[in-house]
Design an enzyme around this catalytic site. Structure first.
Site, PDB file in Angstrom:
ATOM      1  N   ASP A 235       0.827  -1.210   0.000  1.00  8.60           N
ATOM      2  CA  ASP A 235       0.000   0.000   0.000  1.00  8.60           C
ATOM      3  C   ASP A 235       0.857   1.254   0.000  1.00  8.60           C
ATOM      4  O   ASP A 235       0.520   2.255  -0.614  1.00  8.60           O
ATOM      5  CB  ASP A 235      -0.933  -0.009   1.204  1.00  8.60           C
ATOM      6  CG  ASP A 235      -2.080  -0.976   0.979  1.00  8.60           C
ATOM      7  OD1 ASP A 235      -1.897  -2.171   1.259  1.00  8.60           O
ATOM      8  OD2 ASP A 235      -3.125  -0.532   0.471  1.00  8.60           O
ATOM      9  N   ASN A 245       1.522  -2.955   4.189  1.00  6.10           N
ATOM     10  CA  ASN A 245       0.631  -3.785   3.379  1.00  6.10           C
ATOM     11  C   ASN A 245      -0.375  -4.428   4.325  1.00  6.10           C
ATOM     12  O   ASN A 245      -0.297  -4.265   5.550  1.00  6.10           O
ATOM     13  CB  ASN A 245       1.436  -4.838   2.594  1.00  6.10           C
ATOM     14  CG  ASN A 245       0.606  -5.548   1.539  1.00  6.10           C
ATOM     15  OD1 ASN A 245      -0.121  -4.910   0.788  1.00  6.10           O
ATOM     16  ND2 ASN A 245       0.671  -6.865   1.501  1.00  6.10           N
ATOM     17  N   LYS A 246      -1.310  -5.136   3.758  1.00  2.00           N
ATOM     18  CA  LYS A 246      -2.397  -5.762   4.520  1.00  2.00           C
ATOM     19  C   LYS A 246      -1.889  -6.452   5.791  1.00  2.00           C
ATOM     20  O   LYS A 246      -0.860  -7.119   5.779  1.00  2.00           O
ATOM     21  CB  LYS A 246      -3.079  -6.804   3.629  1.00  2.00           C
ATOM     22  CG  LYS A 246      -4.290  -7.484   4.227  1.00  2.00           C
ATOM     23  CD  LYS A 246      -5.435  -6.543   4.452  1.00  2.00           C
ATOM     24  CE  LYS A 246      -5.849  -5.869   3.170  1.00  2.00           C
ATOM     25  NZ  LYS A 246      -6.617  -4.635   3.383  1.00  2.00           N
TER      26      LYS A 246
END
Lengths: 343, 343
Positions: A235, A245-246
């Site tokens: 991200d 990120n996730k």
């Protein structure tokens, strides 16, 4: 490299979205010729993934001007502002709308038809550039993966999240087109289950050999020597390589290092945010407890329970073997070890 | 140490089960005076957790003899065999029934009343011993935890799984009774969500400060320095200390070591299986794909998707700081480091 799954398409004067809220149960495309409907579609996550949202927003502005028939800059600005606010934190959304507005300013079209030509052309340019970016990431990444390899991925960094073949999954599709047989394990990715709902579906559509696992299974699979590579999206990436990120990505990276499995981040070079010195500067969004306590409308936890639900985590650069970007491979902090990404 | 949550109780000539299939939505107790109903309840996981199942099975035999009024050993053997088959892989179930049958053989009661006395007494003995085992685990474990500490746990190794205060959670309850303020993070524990449905509920009932997280959040919490100790239960422990427990335990242990957080396994000494030399000898049960693809009846993944769903994983002894058993603390393979469990 071709994929059948298309999240965003221009169809004449309309925008066609693959309705991701109906996946994996139904494959539904919605055609839009009214921009408020597109804003609503973005809000309800019918389209998601930063690149795909940006492309949809660009097309939405062209659709809006076509719909209203108004082409004075003040009129267009009203539509643009509404679109920008569809999801206030989505950077690509604002970026895409700004780019169309700048293009209008630079070209000063004098009538409706000319204005629409400029808007559609610029929206298509954004879409095409995203498609090309995915293809380049796929090309660079595929060089790291061999025939018969097994890849683990997390969340959805695929065709559904972009205007093209995806980033992490774009690498897989490129391998396939090179004749390599690739097996993918997809983390289900709690709480929102993008892996189960989207990645598993997308890979199944594309004929890739995919196995769905709970997030907690990845470590055991690595211990069983069943994972050759981990590839995830990003991200935001800080200047030093720390990657947001996730949620769950950090754990995967640490587990991958412990098992000496290469860990790759596939993302456009534009994901690097030079304003962020390190991961400590990246703000982490906390999500609603409902995302954990309710699954598809069913309550799975007691009422009133405290929940900690960060949307992202930070993977330090030291845990990353290599960044796969559209401008080439860039070694991460783990690259000094046995695995070199630029060979 | 007292807990309000009771999974299994003798109420006169009946067995009372806390219906765990209704949690966390409803607190329902069912009273049974017919043994086939208890077998059905065990099958449908109204009671789960190896110790709790064993206790329920023992009481079921007493209920069965009371119900049928038959006390000849051939008659009792029929009932015992039915109960043994309620869940064929549950070791405690067979063990408990065998123990009651052996007691009958040793005492040879001559009428129905005497037979029932023997059965109820032996079932109560099994229950009492389990309760005492939990209390001892709690006592030994609590010595490792200080006031204000934060504990992460996985799955449910609590009062709901045993006839007493639980194993991993028994340590938490004992700390509470010692006046220590303990904060617990509970992994939701996909796929069956025992952490969300059972552990979060149980700790909430007991007034413990508990926060529910997705399994993939644990690593990020450790990196944020928010976890002081990890305590989990165990399904089986090999002679060398390798431990089979709920899938995800191995990842937690590895993450805990990387963050220098002590990792404890709380389980009765009887969980050590000397017939298993190492974890490689422990068979891993694969569960139905439905457990991953359906949550509370809602489909969350595409039809026809491949799923890999192991029920357990193996945590090597080297990743375990200490075993907390009812006979005392036993150092694991990590004990040689900075954290010593027997000090």
């Amino acid at each position: 490299v071709y994929v059948r799954v298309k999240s965003v398409q221009r169809i004449g004067d309309k925008l066609r979205l693959l309705d991701q809220t109906r996946l994996p149960h139904e494959l539904v495309y919605n055609d839009y010729d009214r921009y408020p409907d597109i804003i609503a579609a973005i809000k309800r996550l019918e389209v998601r993934g930063a690149p795909a949202i940006g492309i949809a927003a660009a097309y939405a502005l062209a659709v809006g001007v076509k719909q209203t028939g108004k082409y004075q800059s003040d009129d267009i600005r009203v539509v643009a502002n509404e679109i920008r606010q569809a999801r206030p934190t989505a950077v690509n959304l604002t970026w895409a709308v700004d780019r169309l507005m700048a293009r209008l300013e630079a070209t000063s079209p004098e009538n409706l038809a000319a204005t629409l030509d400029v808007l559609w052309a610029e929206a298509e340019a954004i879409h095409r550039e995203d498609r090309d970016m995915c293809l380049r990431i796929g090309q660079y990444g595929a060089a790291l993966i061999g025939d018969g390899d097994t890849v683990l991925t997390h969340c959805n960094a695929g065709a559904l999240a972009t205007g093209g073949i995806g980033t992490a999954l774009g690498v897989v599709y490129t391998c396939r087109d090179q004749g390599k047989r690739i097996r993918v394990y997809a983390d289900e990715t709690r709480p929102l289950l993008q892996g189960a709902r989207l990645t598993a579906w997308e890979l199944q559509q594309e004929g890739i050999d995919v196995t769905l696992i709970c997030d907690s299974v990845a470590g055991a699979l690595m211990a069983e020597d069943k994972i050759g590579h981990v590839i995830v999206g990003a991200d935001r990436i800080a200047a030093n390589g720390d990657t947001a990120n996730k949620i769950g990505t950090y754990s995967l990276a640490l587990l991958a290092m412990a098992h000496e499995i290469p860990f790759y981040v596939a993302a456009p070079a534009s994901t690097f945010d030079q304003a962020m010195e390190s991961g400590a500067d990246i703000p982490i969004e906390l999500r609603s407890p409902d995302e954990v306590t309710e699954v598809f409308g069913s309550r799975v936890a007691p009422e009133g329970i405290d929940v900690y639900c960060p949307a992202f985590d930070i993977t330090p650069n030291e845990l990353i073997t290599c960044f796969i970007t559209d401008t080439g491979l860039r070694p991460g902090g783990r690259a000094a070890g046995a695995v070199r990404c630029n060979e």
